[in-house]
Design a protein around this motif. Structure first.
Motif, PDB file in Angstrom:
ATOM      1  N   HIS A 507     -12.266   5.859  -7.042  1.00  0.00           N
ATOM      2  CA  HIS A 507     -13.223   4.875  -7.559  1.00  0.00           C
ATOM      3  C   HIS A 507     -12.913   3.482  -7.033  1.00  0.00           C
ATOM      4  O   HIS A 507     -13.824   2.745  -6.607  1.00  0.00           O
ATOM      5  CB  HIS A 507     -13.173   4.880  -9.091  1.00  0.00           C
ATOM      6  CG  HIS A 507     -14.074   3.858  -9.717  1.00  0.00           C
ATOM      7  ND1 HIS A 507     -15.441   4.000  -9.780  1.00  0.00           N
ATOM      8  CD2 HIS A 507     -13.792   2.645 -10.295  1.00  0.00           C
ATOM      9  CE1 HIS A 507     -15.975   2.944 -10.373  1.00  0.00           C
ATOM     10  NE2 HIS A 507     -14.988   2.114 -10.697  1.00  0.00           N
ATOM     11  N   VAL A 508     -11.634   3.116  -7.044  1.00  0.00           N
ATOM     12  CA  VAL A 508     -11.249   1.802  -6.532  1.00  0.00           C
ATOM     13  C   VAL A 508     -11.559   1.694  -5.045  1.00  0.00           C
ATOM     14  O   VAL A 508     -12.086   0.686  -4.550  1.00  0.00           O
ATOM     15  CB  VAL A 508      -9.740   1.548  -6.790  1.00  0.00           C
ATOM     16  CG1 VAL A 508      -9.267   0.308  -6.038  1.00  0.00           C
ATOM     17  CG2 VAL A 508      -9.483   1.399  -8.279  1.00  0.00           C
ATOM     18  N   TYR A 509     -11.258   2.762  -4.293  1.00  0.00           N
ATOM     19  CA  TYR A 509     -11.506   2.738  -2.860  1.00  0.00           C
ATOM     20  C   TYR A 509     -12.993   2.587  -2.559  1.00  0.00           C
ATOM     21  O   TYR A 509     -13.396   1.763  -1.724  1.00  0.00           O
ATOM     22  CB  TYR A 509     -10.965   4.018  -2.227  1.00  0.00           C
ATOM     23  CG  TYR A 509     -11.249   4.116  -0.745  1.00  0.00           C
ATOM     24  CD1 TYR A 509     -10.479   3.413   0.179  1.00  0.00           C
ATOM     25  CD2 TYR A 509     -12.313   4.886  -0.274  1.00  0.00           C
ATOM     26  CE1 TYR A 509     -10.751   3.494   1.545  1.00  0.00           C
ATOM     27  CE2 TYR A 509     -12.590   4.982   1.072  1.00  0.00           C
ATOM     28  CZ  TYR A 509     -11.806   4.267   1.985  1.00  0.00           C
ATOM     29  OH  TYR A 509     -12.096   4.341   3.322  1.00  0.00           O
ATOM     30  N   GLN A 510     -13.840   3.377  -3.238  1.00  0.00           N
ATOM     31  CA  GLN A 510     -15.266   3.341  -2.965  1.00  0.00           C
ATOM     32  C   GLN A 510     -15.905   2.013  -3.356  1.00  0.00           C
ATOM     33  O   GLN A 510     -16.828   1.530  -2.690  1.00  0.00           O
ATOM     34  CB  GLN A 510     -15.974   4.487  -3.711  1.00  0.00           C
ATOM     35  CG  GLN A 510     -15.609   5.877  -3.202  1.00  0.00           C
ATOM     36  CD  GLN A 510     -16.106   6.128  -1.778  1.00  0.00           C
ATOM     37  OE1 GLN A 510     -17.035   5.476  -1.293  1.00  0.00           O
ATOM     38  NE2 GLN A 510     -15.458   7.066  -1.104  1.00  0.00           N
ATOM     39  N   SER A 511     -15.426   1.404  -4.435  1.00  0.00           N
ATOM     40  CA  SER A 511     -16.056   0.181  -4.927  1.00  0.00           C
ATOM     41  C   SER A 511     -15.494  -1.089  -4.291  1.00  0.00           C
ATOM     42  O   SER A 511     -16.193  -2.099  -4.202  1.00  0.00           O
ATOM     43  CB  SER A 511     -15.896   0.090  -6.457  1.00  0.00           C
ATOM     44  OG  SER A 511     -14.524   0.064  -6.810  1.00  0.00           O
ATOM     45  N   ALA A 512     -14.243  -1.053  -3.841  1.00  0.00           N
ATOM     46  CA  ALA A 512     -13.619  -2.293  -3.369  1.00  0.00           C
ATOM     47  C   ALA A 512     -13.212  -2.260  -1.902  1.00  0.00           C
ATOM     48  O   ALA A 512     -13.312  -3.269  -1.203  1.00  0.00           O
ATOM     49  CB  ALA A 512     -12.389  -2.607  -4.236  1.00  0.00           C
TER      50      ALA A 512
END
Length: 518
Positions: A507-512
């Motif tokens: 989630h962090v990778y995809q969003s940030a």
């Protein structure tokens, strides 16, 4: 401080030792208590348990009963199989034991009757502890066992009141107004947060309002803790409150089991009495089993419930301390030996039933209890077994994508999901008869989200042995458990915490990060 250090050291050492041999640690705590009695003089310690340990043990019992109350459905108590089995078993036990003790042991009739009464009860502490450890307090057989224990505890309170010559205060009538206080308790629980205030709220309600409050009006503090827990049982955060008190309750309960052993060194007569009474435990189980089958329970439910009740009660010690103080040590030894007998058997309850099922099933009546009727899966494509947080999340994700059905052994949870419009039914994955009568229909995938590892292993094995060739996916908290579930027949087992970490990272990778990389 030395005394407390010795208690903790003995409890940990012997508890760890018995765990190596596959026995529950509580058996080790009992053994530690007797070991302390033997070595007390050499260690320069008092033989008696002492005021501190007595207080710790009492708090442990109160917190355990409060936790039981938090998971209690009061409607399950007002049932003929609960009240009938509890009352009939008590009456038959006293009528058989009292004459036997009177003639064989040559004691006074009053003493024989009081001993029979003390031995007629089963252990609320042990049964609740075993059922809680197996996450079966809300399963059908767990609710039956706890219901019967509550009936027995109420009988014990009446007996102690009559035997001691005391009666509850007139102020006790005000306790019938307690349900009116439920909105206030709910509100306090809502604003208690998730940290230490939640723990303090639980201690306040269990020990002060329930325990001490009931004592002030001449009633049992144990009953108070149970009642206050039941008042909060329907609150959405009751489970969270129970978990917040878990470690404190476990520590205090060590004191209870130590206290039994430290109560005194038994002589030869006490050992003889305890061994004979322990040898009679199978008859106690047989009577419970026969009564529960008579009240239309299936053999499996009757077996599991009666096995939880095949022991002697700590309430017997309380009764003895009031009316038969000279019998306290023999009864303490009897209770301890019954725990040694009962705890390992309950740990192996489900495999034991698997072996004995063919012999027990003929005792079933033709009619079934309403809570144990067979069900059909209809045209469902996915079966989810277990509706905790993980199972509920899986159901919510799949319900709009395919035809999904779910089962759970907690009737309160099933009722909640039914009110939400979910396709769920009550069943126990460890029930052999359930598997024998189950038609999987069009189910092509099964998701195992049951909490208990043994239940997941049994479910995977039963699915494969019934010829199911679809996909079986399970979740697990530990890698060694995952391997056992795979060996039982599951195709994949996801480590819950590891998958949560991977999901957060993705989630962090995809969003940030992904947008900047592109």
């Amino acid at each position: 401080m030395l005394l407390e250090a010795v208690w903790i050291g003995f409890a940990f050492s012997i508890g760890l030792l018995v765990r190596v041999f596959g026995l529950p640690p509580l058996v080790g705590y009992l053994a530690a208590g007797f070991a302390l009695s033997v070595f007390a003089a050499d260690l320069g310690l008092p033989v008696e348990s002492g005021e501190v340990l007595d207080h710790v043990a009492h708090l442990g019992v109160l917190l355990l009963l409060f936790s039981v109350g938090l998971k209690l459905n009061l409607r399950s108590l007002v049932k003929v199989e609960v009240i009938g089995s509890g009352l009939i078993h008590f009456a038959v036990s006293v009528m058989l034991l009292a004459p036997a003790l009177f003639w064989v042991m040559d004691v006074e009739l009053y003493t024989a009757v009081m001993l029979a009464v003390a031995l007629a009860f089963s252990s609320t502490v042990l049964a609740a502890k075993v059922l809680e450890n197996k996450r079966e307090l809300r399963a059908f057989h767990g609710r039956i066992a706890i219901g019967i224990l509550v009936v027995q505890d109420l009988i014990a309170l009446v007996v102690m009141s009559l035997a001691s010559g005391t009666t509850p205060s007139p102020w006790a009538l005000l306790l019938f107004l307690l349900p009116l206080a439920r909105p206030v308790l709910y509100r306090l629980l809502d604003v208690s947060g998730h940290d230490e205030l939640l723990v303090l709220f639980g201690l306040l309600v269990a020990l002060v309002v329930g325990g001490y409050g009931f004592e002030l009006v001449g009633l049992s503090s144990e009953l108070g803790a149970l009642v206050l827990g039941a008042l909060l049982a329907k609150h959405r955060r009751a489970g969270e409150l129970s978990k917040s008190l878990w470690s404190i309750k476990e520590f205090f309960l060590v004191g209870f089991f130590l206290q039994i052993g430290i109560g005194g060194l038994p002589d030869q007569q006490a050992w003889l009495f305890a061994v004979v009474m322990t040898a009679l435990l199978p008859f106690k189980w047989v009577l419970f089993f026969a009564l529960l089958v008579f009240f239309k329970l299936r053999a499996r439910s009757a077996f599991l419930s009666s096995l939880s009740l095949a022991n002697y009660s700590e309430f017997g010690l309380i009764v003895a301390s009031i009316v038969l103080p000279e019998w306290l040590v023999p009864l303490a030894l009897t209770a301890a030996l019954s725990f040694l007998f009962s705890a390992p058997l309950n740990r192996l309850a489900h495999p034991l039933y698997e072996r004995l099922a063919t012999r027990l099933l003929p005792f079933e009546r033709n009619s079934r209890h309403p809570d144990e009727q067979p069900v059909s899966l209809g045209d469902a494509q996915v079966l989810i077994m277990g509706l905790g947080r993980t199972g509920t999340a899986a159901y919510d994700h799949l319900k709009d994508k395919c035809r999904v059905i779910a089962l759970d052994s907690d009737p309160a949870r099933v009722e909640m999901h039914e009110q939400m419009g979910h396709n769920v039914f009550f069943a126990d994955a460890e029930d052999q008869v359930f598997w024998q009568s189950l038609d999987l229909g069009k189910v092509s995938a099964v998701i195992l989200t049951i909490n208990d590892m043994e239940a997941k292993i049994i479910a995977a094995r039963k699915l494969r042995s019934s010829g199911f060739e679809g996909q079986i996916v399970s979740h697990s908290m530990h890698s060694d458990e995952a391997e056992k579930i795979i060996a039982a027949g599951a195709d994949q087992t996801y480590l819950t915490m590891s998958e949560a970490g991977v999901g957060l990272a993705e989630h962090v990778y995809q969003s940030a990060l992904a947008p900047t990389v592109r």
